[in-house]
Every structure is written in structure tokens, then in C-alpha cells.
Design an enzyme around this catalytic site. Structure first.
Site, short mmCIF file in Angstrom:
data_model
loop_
_atom_site.label_atom_id
_atom_site.label_comp_id
_atom_site.label_asym_id
_atom_site.label_seq_id
_atom_site.Cartn_x
_atom_site.Cartn_y
_atom_site.Cartn_z
N ASN A 13 0.81 -1.19 0.00
CA ASN A 13 0.00 0.00 0.00
C ASN A 13 0.88 1.28 0.00
O ASN A 13 0.75 2.15 -0.87
CB ASN A 13 -0.81 -0.19 1.29
CG ASN A 13 -1.59 0.94 1.78
OD1 ASN A 13 -1.18 1.59 2.72
ND2 ASN A 13 -2.75 1.15 1.20
N TRP A 14 1.86 1.33 0.91
CA TRP A 14 2.71 2.52 1.02
C TRP A 14 3.73 2.58 -0.14
O TRP A 14 3.98 3.64 -0.70
CB TRP A 14 3.38 2.51 2.39
CG TRP A 14 4.14 3.75 2.84
CD1 TRP A 14 5.18 3.74 3.70
CD2 TRP A 14 3.93 5.13 2.49
NE1 TRP A 14 5.62 5.04 3.91
CE2 TRP A 14 4.87 5.90 3.18
CE3 TRP A 14 3.03 5.79 1.65
CZ2 TRP A 14 4.96 7.30 3.07
CZ3 TRP A 14 3.11 7.18 1.52
CH2 TRP A 14 4.06 7.91 2.23
N GLY A 15 4.26 1.42 -0.53
CA GLY A 15 5.19 1.41 -1.67
C GLY A 15 4.53 1.92 -2.94
O GLY A 15 5.11 2.70 -3.72
N LYS A 124 8.73 0.64 9.19
CA LYS A 124 8.51 1.04 10.58
C LYS A 124 8.63 -0.14 11.53
O LYS A 124 7.93 -1.13 11.36
CB LYS A 124 7.15 1.71 10.71
CG LYS A 124 7.13 2.98 9.86
CD LYS A 124 5.86 3.76 9.94
CE LYS A 124 5.99 5.03 9.12
NZ LYS A 124 5.43 4.88 7.76
N ALA A 161 -1.57 6.28 3.12
CA ALA A 161 -1.15 5.98 1.74
C ALA A 161 -2.16 6.45 0.69
O ALA A 161 -1.78 7.03 -0.33
CB ALA A 161 -0.89 4.48 1.61
N LYS A 212 4.82 5.21 17.00
CA LYS A 212 3.45 5.75 16.88
C LYS A 212 2.45 4.64 16.54
O LYS A 212 1.26 4.77 16.85
CB LYS A 212 3.39 6.88 15.84
CG LYS A 212 3.62 6.44 14.41
CD LYS A 212 2.37 6.44 13.60
CE LYS A 212 2.45 5.46 12.44
NZ LYS A 212 3.37 5.70 11.38
N ARG A 278 -4.48 2.04 9.80
CA ARG A 278 -4.87 0.63 9.86
C ARG A 278 -4.65 0.04 11.25
O ARG A 278 -5.38 -0.83 11.69
CB ARG A 278 -4.06 -0.18 8.84
CG ARG A 278 -4.37 0.17 7.41
CD ARG A 278 -3.32 -0.38 6.48
NE ARG A 278 -2.02 0.23 6.77
CZ ARG A 278 -0.90 -0.02 6.10
NH1 ARG A 278 -0.92 -0.87 5.09
NH2 ARG A 278 0.22 0.57 6.42
N ASN A 279 -3.61 0.53 11.93
CA ASN A 279 -3.35 0.01 13.28
C ASN A 279 -4.51 0.31 14.21
O ASN A 279 -4.94 -0.52 15.00
CB ASN A 279 -2.05 0.63 13.83
CG ASN A 279 -0.83 -0.05 13.24
OD1 ASN A 279 -0.51 -1.17 13.58
ND2 ASN A 279 -0.17 0.64 12.33
N GLN A 307 1.68 -2.95 11.61
CA GLN A 307 3.00 -3.10 12.22
C GLN A 307 2.97 -2.85 13.73
O GLN A 307 3.94 -3.14 14.41
CB GLN A 307 3.99 -2.14 11.55
CG GLN A 307 4.32 -2.55 10.11
CD GLN A 307 5.03 -3.89 10.02
OE1 GLN A 307 6.12 -4.06 10.52
NE2 GLN A 307 4.38 -4.87 9.40
P1 13P Z 1 -1.20 2.53 9.46
O1 13P Z 1 -2.25 2.72 8.42
O2 13P Z 1 -0.26 1.39 9.18
O3 13P Z 1 -1.76 2.48 10.85
O4 13P Z 1 -0.24 3.79 9.43
C1 13P Z 1 -0.63 4.99 8.92
C2 13P Z 1 0.52 5.84 8.80
O5 13P Z 1 1.66 5.41 8.95
C3 13P Z 1 0.26 7.25 8.50
O6 13P Z 1 1.44 7.97 8.45
#
Ligand code: 13P
Length: 358
Positions: A13-15, A124, A161, A212, A278-279, A307
Site C-alpha cells: 500500500n505505502w510502496g 517502521k 497511503a 506511533k 490501519r493500526n 505493524q
Molecule cells: P497505518 O495505516 O499502518 O496504521 O499507518 C498509517 C501511517 O503510517 C500514517 O502515516
């Protein structure tokens, strides 16, 4: 070609979101950077699965329909399932894979990058290395540096993301060892809607990004338990103070000015993750149900992982080993809730009786 080659490692997702940013920035700076970005996407198909790989899908549709549906990845980003094809001779390596994938990737890439190459980690978590009878705290960027023999900066920030991929405004922090690399990375990432600030306080930047996720899990528990806004705010504030204490304990020379906490990687990332991440979502669902964490993740994240829980475990072990647990009651309680050793009341007490009030 004297222009620098950039490779992205990670097709999650982030990549994929960061590929949207970098694909655009290099097009505007084609005198400095090679216009084609290669992107490694792990082939996660089971044997016999004849559906196209994520890399093939990205190359044919310019969309990562599994992890970042509905967003167009620029056509100058070429995905591949071969790590070496993506990264051989790269000058700048952008690592954006879950922590668990780093050792394997670094061992395959050792010696394959361009001389003088450098890396930036968007991963992270925390790491550790043996140190007599104890485990020594280590940053993931340090693992990368040691395994690849190149300098590794970090990029962290309030960056959900989907919003980044949509080009909505946000900011991010680059933590670097040498400003030369930091400034070059700023050129790679900075756009009018993705504003970058660079600091050499890299340990605090990286740890803000990692820790975080634990605070976001506590915020998710608070949401799931129906706690009031004021309680959640206290969790966020106390979580930031635990983060600062953690940095000060393990990296006393870092963060002394306290600037990192006021950068995007600090307070801003904490807020965005505690509300929209997401966390938070996984933790909320976990505390409301009696399903195992893996179950909840599977239902909510479509193959992605949060994570926060593994980082909470790693941090818990580190605090225990260094006998400083009492100063980190929120970090402690988050881990213990995930492993079934703490209940709602324990977290509430961790907040109410926080050592910050002593
Ligand atoms: P998560 O969606 O993994 O909780 O992280 C969001 C994030 O890192 C926003 O900077």
C-alpha cells in the site's frame, strides 16, 4: 547515462503510494534522475495460481488493485518480481517493505548497488543486535546500513497511503546522517502537495515512525471500548512522551532539541495514525471481538499487516531487558492486551496512573 537510477523495493500500500509521488518528481527532473523507476513487488502467488502477479497488473493497468485500488501509478514506474532486475546499479534505493522482509532483501542486494549509492527506509519497527547477555537496541536503518554497506536515511510522516496517492496535501520528514543525501532525497520526494523537511536527527525521526504504531493501537482500543475523546487525547499525548523517553534512553544524543516531535514524523503522524490508520482500525476491531489478531487483520486488511502489534512485542522485550518498563505503561499495556495478559481496566489504569503525573 550520468543520471541517477532510483529503485523502489516494496509493492504494498505505502510502496505503491510513494511510487505515485516519485514517478512524478523524476519526470520533472529528468536531467538529474533517470525517468524510469523500477519497483520490486514480491510475487506472493501460491504455486499453480495463474492469476497475474501484482507486478504484471501494475505494468498492464498502472494500478495496484490488491493493495491500493483505484489509484493510478505513473507509467514510468515499471514493476518487476525480480529484486535484482529492479535494484542492480541503483543509486538511490527506497525500501518500503514490512520489517520482517528486510533481512532477506538486504542479503540479496549486498554488493549489487551502484558505488556511492544510498538508501532511504520507509519501514517502521525496531531491531536489536546481541550485546553480551542483553540485546542492544538497533534501528532498522542501521540493519540496512550494515547489510548493504550504504548510508540509509529514513522518511516518516503523517502519510496515509491513499491520501498521498490521491495527491492530497501532506508533509513528511527525512531523517538523514549526511545533509548531502538528505537534500538529494528531498529532490526525490518533494512536490507541491508532499512537502518535505530534512533533519539530521534521524534516530528520533525513525523511532517516532515506529512507536506511533503502538500508540495508534492504544487509540484503537480506546475507540473500541467507547472511551471519551479526552481519554484518547491523553493516550496520544502520553504516547508521544513515552516515545520521547524511549529515544532519550537509547539515543541520548538524539532528539535533544526536541524538534523531531514537532515535525510531521512526530505529532502529526501520531494524530493521523490514531484517527485514520490501519493500526487503529485493527486494534478497535480486536478489542471488540474475541477473534485472534490474525483473523481480524485478515478480515480488515486484505493481506496487509499492521505493524503496531509486532512493534509492541519488540519494544516490550527491549524494555524488559533494559529494566525500564515502569516508565512506559502504555507501550506495555498495548502488548499485553494483544497477548491476552491485560484487559480494559489495565489500560485505563496505565493512563490514569502514568508516571508523567508523579
Ligand atoms: P497505518 O495505516 O499502518 O496504521 O499507518 C498509517 C501511517 O503510517 C500514517 O502515516
Amino acid at each position: 547515462d550520468r543520471r541517477k537510477k532510483i529503485a523502489i523495493v516494496g509493492g504494498g500500500n505505502w510502496g505503491s503510494a510513494i511510487a505515485c509521488v516519485v514517478g512524478k518528481t523524476v519526470k520533472k527532473q529528468s536531467d538529474v534522475f533517470q525517468p524510469i523507476i523500477s519497483m520490486y513487488c514480491r510475487d506472493s502467488r501460491k504455486p499453480g495460481d495463474t492469476t497475474p502477479s501484482i507486478a504484471d497488473t501494475i505494468n498492464s493497468t498502472h494500478e495496484n488493485s490488491k493493495y491500493l485500488p483505484g489509484r493510478l501509478i505513473p507509467s514510468n514506474v515499471i514493476a518487476t518480481t525480480s529484486l535484482l532486475d529492479a535494484c542492480t546499479s541503483a543509486h538511490i534505493l527506497i525500501l518500503v517493505v514490512p520489517h520482517q522482509g528486510i533481512p532477506q532483501i538486504c542479503s540479496e542486494l549486498n554488493g549489487k548497488l551502484q558505488p556511492g549509492a544510498h538508501a532511504v527506509s520507509l519501514t517502521k519497527g525496531i531491531s536489536s543486535s546481541p550485546d553480551g547477555s542483553k540485546m542492544k537496541m538497533r534501528l532498522i536503518s542501521e540493519d540496512i546500513e550494515q547489510a548493504l554497506g550504504v548510508e540509509c536515511s529514513v522518511l516518516m510522516g503523517a502519510n496515509l497511503a491513499g491520501e498521498v496517492a490521491d495527491g492530497k496535501f501532506c508533509e513528511a520528514t527525512i531523517g538523514c546522517k549526511s545533509l548531502k543525501h538528505g537534500e538529494e532525497l528531498k529532490m526525490v520526494f518533494d512536490t507541491p502537495n508532499f512537502r518535505i523537511r530534512v533533519t539530521t536527527d534521524f534516530e528520533a525521526v525513525e523511532l517516532c515512525g515506529a512507536l506511533k504504531n503502538i500508540v495508534a493501537c492504544a487509540a484503537g482500543f480506546a475507540d473500541g471500548l467507547g472511551w471519551a475523546y479526552n481519554v484518547k487525547s491523553a493516550i496520544i499525548r502520553l504516547g508521544l512522551l513515552e516515545t520521547k523517553k524511549f529515544v532519550e534512553h537509547f539515543y541520548p544524543a538524539s532528539g535533544t532539541e526536541g524538534h523531531a516531535y514537532f515535525e510531521s514524523c512526530g505529532v502529526a503522524d501520531l494524530i493521523t495514525t490514531c484517527y485514520g490508520g490501519r493500526n487503529r482500525k485493527v486494534a478497535e476491531a480486536f478489542i471488540k471481538s474475541d477473534k485472534p489478531l490474525q483473523h481480524v487483520e485478515k478480515e480488515l486488511l486484505n493481506g496487509q499487516s499492521a505493524q503496531g502489534p509486532p512493534t509492541a512485542q519488540d519494544v516490550f522485550e527491549m524494555l524488559e531487558m533494559h529494566e525500564i518498563m515502569a516508565r512506559f505503561p502504555i507501550f506495555e499495556s498495548v502488548h499485553k492486551i494483544f497477548v491476552g495478559e491485560h484487559c480494559e481496566q489495565n489500560l485505563y489504569d496505565a493512563v490514569r496512573n502514568h508516571p508523567e503525573y508523579d
